[in-house]
Every structure is written in C-alpha cells, then in structure tokens.
Design an enzyme around this catalytic site. Structure first.
Site, short mmCIF file in Angstrom:
data_model
loop_
_atom_site.label_atom_id
_atom_site.label_comp_id
_atom_site.label_asym_id
_atom_site.label_seq_id
_atom_site.Cartn_x
_atom_site.Cartn_y
_atom_site.Cartn_z
N HIS A 170 4.32 -17.03 13.60
CA HIS A 170 5.37 -16.38 14.51
C HIS A 170 6.74 -16.51 13.82
CE1 HIS A 170 3.17 -15.83 18.02
NE2 HIS A 170 2.48 -16.74 17.92
N LYS A 207 9.92 -4.01 25.66
CA LYS A 207 9.98 -3.97 26.97
C LYS A 207 10.90 -2.84 27.30
CE LYS A 207 8.72 -8.81 27.25
NZ LYS A 207 9.41 -10.05 27.03
C1 26V Z 1 9.74 -23.35 17.18
C2 26V Z 1 9.71 -24.53 17.33
C3 26V Z 1 10.47 -25.38 16.10
C4 26V Z 1 9.89 -26.91 16.30
C5 26V Z 1 10.47 -27.28 17.71
C6 26V Z 1 9.78 -26.51 18.66
C7 26V Z 1 9.69 -24.99 18.59
C8 26V Z 1 9.25 -24.36 19.57
C9 26V Z 1 9.05 -23.00 19.41
C10 26V Z 1 9.20 -22.34 18.09
C11 26V Z 1 8.95 -20.97 18.15
C12 26V Z 1 9.46 -20.22 16.96
C13 26V Z 1 8.78 -19.20 16.74
C14 26V Z 1 8.99 -17.84 17.56
O1 26V Z 1 9.34 -18.31 18.99
N1 26V Z 1 8.83 -16.84 17.13
C15 26V Z 1 9.00 -15.68 17.98
O2 26V Z 1 7.74 -15.16 18.20
C16 26V Z 1 7.87 -13.92 19.18
C17 26V Z 1 6.28 -13.45 19.40
O3 26V Z 1 5.66 -13.43 18.20
C18 26V Z 1 8.39 -12.89 18.00
O4 26V Z 1 8.25 -11.75 18.71
C19 26V Z 1 9.75 -13.31 17.39
O5 26V Z 1 10.42 -12.30 16.57
C20 26V Z 1 9.74 -14.60 16.88
O6 26V Z 1 10.90 -15.25 16.56
#
Ligand code: 26V
Length: 809
Positions: A358, A658
């Site tokens: 992601h 959305k």
């Molecule tokens: C990253 C991290 C880093 C380590 C600590 C905890 C933590 C928790 C969540 C995340 C998520 C990062 C990735 C993310 O949210 N990506 C998003 O995913 C969406 C669904 O695919 C996408 O639409 C967004 O563009 C993207 O930024």
C-alpha cells in the site's frame, strides 16, 4: 429477507422498549432507541449468520481470509439496516415515533480501528465480499482504544483516547470456546524423533489467551452474513493444559496482567513513519498466530482433507506487511505441529498467501531488528532465518545476474528483517493498489524482485463500497439516480454509466443541482452547529479530507487560500465566486511538521473567517476529529475534491473515488487512482495540474530543482513564505518559521513551490467552470456515471478471479 414494514417495526420497537428496557416510547431517548433498534437488526442477522456458516461448511467452499491490523468500519446500525433491506422502514418508524433517525444513528460510537485508507479499504472489501456472496472473512484486533479522538485547541491538535467500548457494543459476540493460546519469549529445544524428523519444544514461554469477538458482515439483500473476527488479549487462567503453575503465579503479577492487556490495548496512530516498537511486534504476532491457528483448526475440522491440500480450500490476503509474520507462523504450525517437511510446508505456505503493498514511501517500510524478533519469537526467527538462507542460495545459484543484489534482496540483512521482502518471497501474488503504483513497484521499488518473480506481480486498483458511500451517505442522490435510470445500478454499479445519456438534460441537471444544494445546506448547518461559523451554501465547497501528511500537501492548499486572501485584501471588490475551503485531517501525534500545518490552517481560518474586508467571499473550515461518520456528512456536499499529492507518492487514494461518486470534480495531480479517474472521464471533466510522476522521480534522481529560485522569482510565493516566517497574519503574531525553513532549507521535498503556479491556474479554471452552472453539472453527472468502475465490488471480483480463485456461492 422478507421486507419488514414500517408498521411492524414500530410495533417491535415499542414492545422491545418495554420488555428490554422497561420504558415507554414517550420516555425513551435516542440512545434507548439505538439499543432496541440494533437488537431488532440482530434478530434478523443471527439466523442468516448461522445459516451462512453452516452452508459454507456443508459445501466445503474455498474461503478467503483477509488479515489486517486495521479495519476502519465506522458505525454499523445504518449500514446493517441498509443491507438487511430495513433502512427506509426504520427511518420512517423512528420518525413516526418522534425521533430523528440521524440522532439515533449518532448514538453509535464509530469503530475507528484503523488509521486511514488501508483500514477503510479493508472495511469496504468485507462489505463487497458479503454483498457478492463470496465466502470471505476478516481477521483483526479488537483494540480497546481505536484511533485517537482529535480536538483542536487554540489551533493545535490535541489527542484524546478513543474509548469506543464504553457502552456495550451490540454487534460483537464473544466466542470464548474458540480462544487460542499465543506464546512469546522462552527457549526452543530441538530433538530428533525416531523417524529422523525434528521436534521443537518450547520452555518458559509467556502465554497469552487470544479470545475472539465476532462481528457479523451483512451482505446487501442476499441473506449472506460473513464474519469479522477480532482478537482480544487476556491472561491464561485456570487449569488449562498449556499453563504451568509457574505461569499462573506469573499472572498474579499485575505488571504482567497489564502487559497482556496492552497487546490489544490501542491502535498505533502513526501511518506515516515506521517505528520499531516491541509492543507493535507483539500485536502483529498476536494477530497472525491466533488467526493462522484458527484457520488451520477450521480447515482440519471441516474439510477432512490432508493438510497438504490447504491451498485448495484456503487463501490468505495480507494487508500490507503488518501481518507478514503469518508466513513463518504458518511454516511453524505445518512443520512443528502438523509434521510436514520443510519443503512440503513451504509449498503449502507459498500457495496460500497473497500480499498487497500500500505504499512506496521508504519511511513507512517495515523492518525489525533481528534481535528483537529472536528474543520475542525465537522459533519464528529460526524459520525466518531459514527462509532467508534458502532464498539467498536460490538467487545465488539460479540468478547469477542478481548476485550483486543479494544484500538488497535478502530478508535478513545487516541485522534487520525486511518484512516486504519476506512477504514477496512467501506469497504467490504481490499486488499494488492502482495502475501507476503497481508500475512503480515493478519498475522501481521492487524491480529486482519483479525480475525474479515476474508472474507474481499484478495490479488491483482500489475501490469503495457504493452502498455506504452513495446509497447510505447520500440517499437523495441515490434516489434521484434510481428515478432516472432505474434501480439496477444498485446491484451492478457499472450501470451508473447509463447516466451519461442525461448529462445534457437540463431538467435533470436541475434536479442534480437541487440535491447537491440540499446536501450543501445540510453540511453548512452542521458546520454552523459545530464551529459557530456561517458558511455561504452558494459558495464552492472545496474539500480536502484525509490524513495529514507532507506528501498529501495540505500545505499547498492553504498556500492557495492565503494567496486568495492576500488578493482580496488588496482588491476587496474583485469578482470572485465565494469559496469555502473545508479540511478534515488527523496528524500522527509525533509528526511535528504535520501538526504545524494543522495549526497553520486553523490560524488562517481564524483570520479569514472574521475579516469584514473580504465580504465573506472566503471561509476556511477545519472540522475536528475527521472519521468515517464525518466523512459521510462531508462527501455528499463536496463540489471540488482536492487530490493534490506529490505525483508518485499516493499509492491510490480512495477519497478521490468517494467524492467522484457523489458528483464532486477532482482537482488533482496525475497520481494514484486520479490517473484512472482522468482516463475514464476525460480531461474535460477533471482538473489536472502539476509535475508528473516521471518528472518528480527524475528530480529525485538527477537533481535540477531549486526551491530558492522560485521563492526569489515568484512574488506571490515570496509574500506567503515571508508572512509565515514573520508571523504577520493580522492580529495573530504566531509564526511558522519551521514551515518556512523546511521548504527552503530542505529544498521543498514535496514540490509545493514548484506546483504552486499550475495549482493556482487550475483553480482559476475551476472557478470559471463553476460559473457555468449547466456545464458544471454536466461534468458532475459524467463523473458519477463513470464512478461505478470504482465500486469495491469490481475490485473484489478481480481479486476473487485472478488471485483467490474463489466462487460466488
Ligand atoms: C503504515 C504504518 C507504518 C508503520 C507503523 C504503523 C503503520 C500503520 C499503517 C501504515 C499504512 C501505510 C500505508 C497506507 O495506509 N497506504 C494507503 O493505502 C490506501 C489503500 O490502499 C491507499 O489508497 C493510499 O493511497 C495509501 O497511502
């Protein structure tokens, strides 16, 4: 399900109030109403839930399990009513009994078990799986505290704990009999069995009980109810066979009790930068160990097939790398408990797992200190080490051309475990979440892995459930669409395309206009009630709602607002369509730069909103505590959808979809799914500006950009930057030096200055376009027409056919 009538519902509500709560309707408040209505919905759900499970077992269908550290499901009463076919009747019944449905639904605390896009996507996917009748379930953690509640105090973000379980949560069922034990720490002893195979025994482990709470996932009008299983961590008590007496003593130690509680204590609120905290690692292993144990137990009990056939009946999607320890955990169970050989276990494992990436932001990529894994999960570390060993050997012998690259490919390198590498090696599928994102993975971020495994890589562009984000959030628009093209689009959202025929029909456009205006008035009222600020509901509602992150460039947006304000101060009588800029955004608590931007937006708001000189032409609204239920209020009222990330940085985005589905026009960069929106609606129906991904990546690679030059040559920018540095905003003398220095002394890593001018010009284009009401509405309807492509039903069908190989039941 039989359609429940309004009359019947009124009767049920009235009776239940008396029987369950001992009160009459006249004395009930909206909370009483919420509780009894949820209980009535549960009566509809429970038999279907039971039957769905029974049916899946009887037919022995292949199941997909979606493993995710986050499920951002929001409220469930309204969506459960919708999917059970009871929503209209329930709204009528409540009204006839003297309640506002909105008040009753608002009694439910949002389940905020996610940070943003990744967690919300998981929730949309569950809705689509059930609605399309796929046997698919979610596994997650029942955090006692979800994403923090945000308050804005003197312009600053303040975080409060989100104790969403304060009141009993009507949608969960505790399943104590399905609890499993998870082991941390301890020592691993290896023995040779008589047949020469190896046996591993653990000593002195810390045991934790994982107790599941099941939440029903209701399909739309189809009697299917799948399961979201959320695990809660509890001490292991009693004379359970797995627990030594030393262990029991150990739990009398309150510190330990506390440390167990912590495992499902809170959701980590940072989705912007990875931090190697041991508690987070514990949470991850807690999720995957309980889920994999559960999946195998279910398979063995119900399929009656040998464990080597697991991939015929089970496929597991891991949502980013956060649950990627599921791969060694599966190996552990297959070898140590099911007694498969390494090779047999590896074959099963790599045919069961599929991994979704992601993000390509390097600061979000997970790597763990090898020693930390070794100490917390000694057996798991041994397995990771062996996977790494075999993988590196394979590269060395079979891919001579990649020998030099082994340090960048190795799962364990320089004392760290690289989770994305583990996930790629251990899965049969690796997918990105929008076309450009997958291309960047293949050509850049994961180039060498792509060379190794070209067939693993595939794209699955994200989607959103049109049931929650159109039918439920915007009933007026949904009804209008149904009046025009009939109701088939509800089951087949791609049929929204029939709206194209009407995109120049004046009578119809007027009706769309009316719906948008009513939604804007509703939001304006909400804004007034929340903030005391009156916004003009004839102004352009320009919306940016998403997590606050530098790459998403809320800063560019507020720079534009400051520019407009400066212009209006100089020339108050200029002809400008009134604008309302609406923001919603949470910053990670430790993300200083992001918090500065929140403060800046609020400071600008506090000046602009009260300045009589500008004749109310400009309003800036920061709505605090942006979450799912607030999104449901804002999105139907948006005219312009701001999707302005630095090109190449936003993997997909889903807010863009959305708002498109609700008739907003996208003003954005060629990034993430914006590109696919652009390609569908055509350049006349979207406002695109700014650097392209190749240009951004080119600058990163070869240099050639100098922010200082722009500062020196563009007076508009110089003025804004100097205002920031000098704190020269009207009566406020708060300064934003750090923003100033961050841009000029770090050479503007997100190209805010570079994209400023094209951004401004594109806003001017949009403003002019807005003045031609008919033309604007026609663009808006065109966007709605094409938005069916972004229903998560489409996405889920692609996952089901290309990756999961599962069938609709
Ligand atoms: C990253 C991290 C880093 C380590 C600590 C905890 C933590 C928790 C969540 C995340 C998520 C990062 C990735 C993310 O949210 N990506 C998003 O995913 C969406 C669904 O695919 C996408 O639409 C967004 O563009 C993207 O930024």
């Amino acid at each position: 399900m039989p359609q429940v009538t309004t009359r019947l519902l009124k009767e049920k509500l009235t009776n239940k109030l008396i029987i369950d709560r001992g009160i009459q309707v006249e004395d009930a408040n909206s909370k009483d109403m919420y509780i009894v209505l949820a209980s009535i919905v549960n009566e509809e759900i429970m038999p279907n839930w039971f039957n769905t499970n029974k049916h899946y077992i009887k037919k022995n269908y292949k199941q997909v399990y979606y493993l995710s550290m986050e499920f951002l499901i929001g409220r469930l009463l309204e969506s459960n009513l919708l999917n059970c076919g009871m929503l209209n009747a329930a709204k009528e019944a409540l009204e006839e009994l003297g309640f506002h449905p909105e008040d009753v639904f608002s009694e439910e605390h949002d389940a905020g078990l996610g940070n943003g896009g990744l967690g919300r996507l998981a929730a949309c996917f569950l809705d689509s799986l059930a609605s399309l009748q796929y046997p698919g379930h979610g596994y997650g953690i029942r955090y006692r505290y979800g994403l923090f509640e945000q308050r804005i105090i003197h312009g600053n973000q303040v975080e409060l704990p989100d104790y969403w379980l304060k009141d009993p949560y009507p949608w969960e069922v505790r399943k104590e009999e399905e609890a499993v034990v998870i082991q941390f720490h301890g020592k691993v002893h290896m023995f040779k069995r008589n047949d020469g195979s190896l046996e591993f025994k653990y000593e002195n482990t810390d045991k934790v009980m994982a107790v599941p709470y099941d939440v029903p996932v209701v399909g739309y009008n189809n009697d299917v109810v799948n399961t979201l299983r959320l695990w809660s961590a509890e001490p292991v008590f009693g004379d359970d066979t797995n627990v030594s007496s030393a262990n029991q003593e150990f739990y009398h130690d309150l510190d330990h009790q506390h440390s167990i509680d912590q495992i499902s204590g809170f959701l980590y609120p940072d989705d912007s930068s990875y931090e190697g905290k041991e508690l987070r690692l514990k949470q991850q292993y807690f999720l995957v160990s309980s889920s994999i144990q559960n999946i195998i137990k279910h398979f063995k009990k119900n399929s009656k097939m040998p464990i080597s056939k697991l991939p015929e009946k089970v496929v597991i999607q891991i949502n980013d790398t956060h649950p990627s320890l599921a791969i060694p955990e599966m190996m552990r169970i297959l070898m140590d408990e099911e007694r498969l050989s390494w090779d047999a276990a590896w074959k099963v494992t790599t045919n069961v797992f599929a991994y979704t990436n992601h993000t390509t932001l390097s600061e979000a990529l997970e790597t763990w200190q090898a020693e930390m894994i070794q100490y917390l999960l000694p057996r798991i570390y041994m397995i990771i080490d062996e996977i790494n060993e075999q993988f590196c050997k394979q590269v060395w012998f079979d891919h001579e051309e990649l020998r030099d690259k082994i340090p960048e490919l190795a799962i364990v390198a320089y004392g760290r475990v690289h989770m994305a590498r583990l996930a790629i090696v251990g899965s049969f599928s690796v997918n990105g979440v929008a076309r450009i994102h997958t291309e960047i993975l293949k050509k850049k971020e994961m180039k060498d892995f792509y060379a190794l495994y070209p067939n693993k890589f595939n794209n699955k562009t994200n989607g959103i459930t049109h049931r929650r984000w159109l039918l439920q959030a915007n009933p007026k628009l949904a009804n209008l669409i149904t009046d025009v093209i009939g109701p088939q689009w509800i089951k087949r959202p791609k049929q929204l395309i029939s709206l194209l025929k009407y995109s120049n029909d004046r009578v119809l456009l007027d009706k769309f206009d009316q719906v948008k205006n009513e939604n804007k008035t509703a939001l304006a009222n909400y804004i007034h009630q929340q903030t005391g600020i009156l916004v003009d509901d004839n102004s352009i509602f320009d919306v940016q709602i998403k997590r606050l992150h530098e790459y998403k460039r809320q800063l560019l947006n507020i720079f534009h607002v400051i520019y407009l304000y400066n212009e209006l101060k100089e020339n108050p009588n200029q002809n400008m369509t009134p604008r309302t800029f609406i923001f919603g955004a949470k910053a990670a608590p430790s993300y200083y730069q992001a918090k500065e931007v929140i403060k800046l937006i609020n400071t600008v708001a506090s000046i602009v909103n009260y300045d009589k000189d500008i004749g109310g032409k400009l309003k800036v609204i920061f709505l605090e505590n942006y979450n799912i239920s607030l999104a449901e209020k804002i999105i139907p009222a948006a005219d312009i959808s701001e999707q302005i990330s630095t090109a190449s940085k936003e993997a997909s985005g889903t807010g863009n979809m959305k708002m498109m589905m609700n008739g907003a026009l996208t003003l954005g960069t060629m990034d993430g799914a914006n590109i696919e929106i652009h390609d569908l609606v055509g350049e006349d129906n979207i406002f695109i500006f700014g650097l392209r991904a190749e240009e951004v990546l080119g600058y990163y690679q070869n240099g050639g950009y100098n922010a200082q030059d722009i500062y020196n040559t563009d007076d508009r920018i110089k003025r804004i930057m100097d205002q920031l540095k000098q704190g020269e905003f009207g009566i406020h003398d708060i300064e934003f030096k750090d923003i100033y220095y961050n841009i000029l002394y770090h050479n503007d890593p997100y190209f805010v200055l570079k994209d400023f001018e094209p951004y401004l010009e594109t806003h001017e284009l949009a403003e002019r376009a807005y003045r031609n009401r008919q033309a604007w509405l026609s663009m808006s309807v065109t966007n709605i027409a094409y938005s069916g492509k972004f229903s998560s039903d489409q996405t889920i069908k692609e996952y089901a056919t290309d990756i999961w190989k599962i069938k609709q039941v």
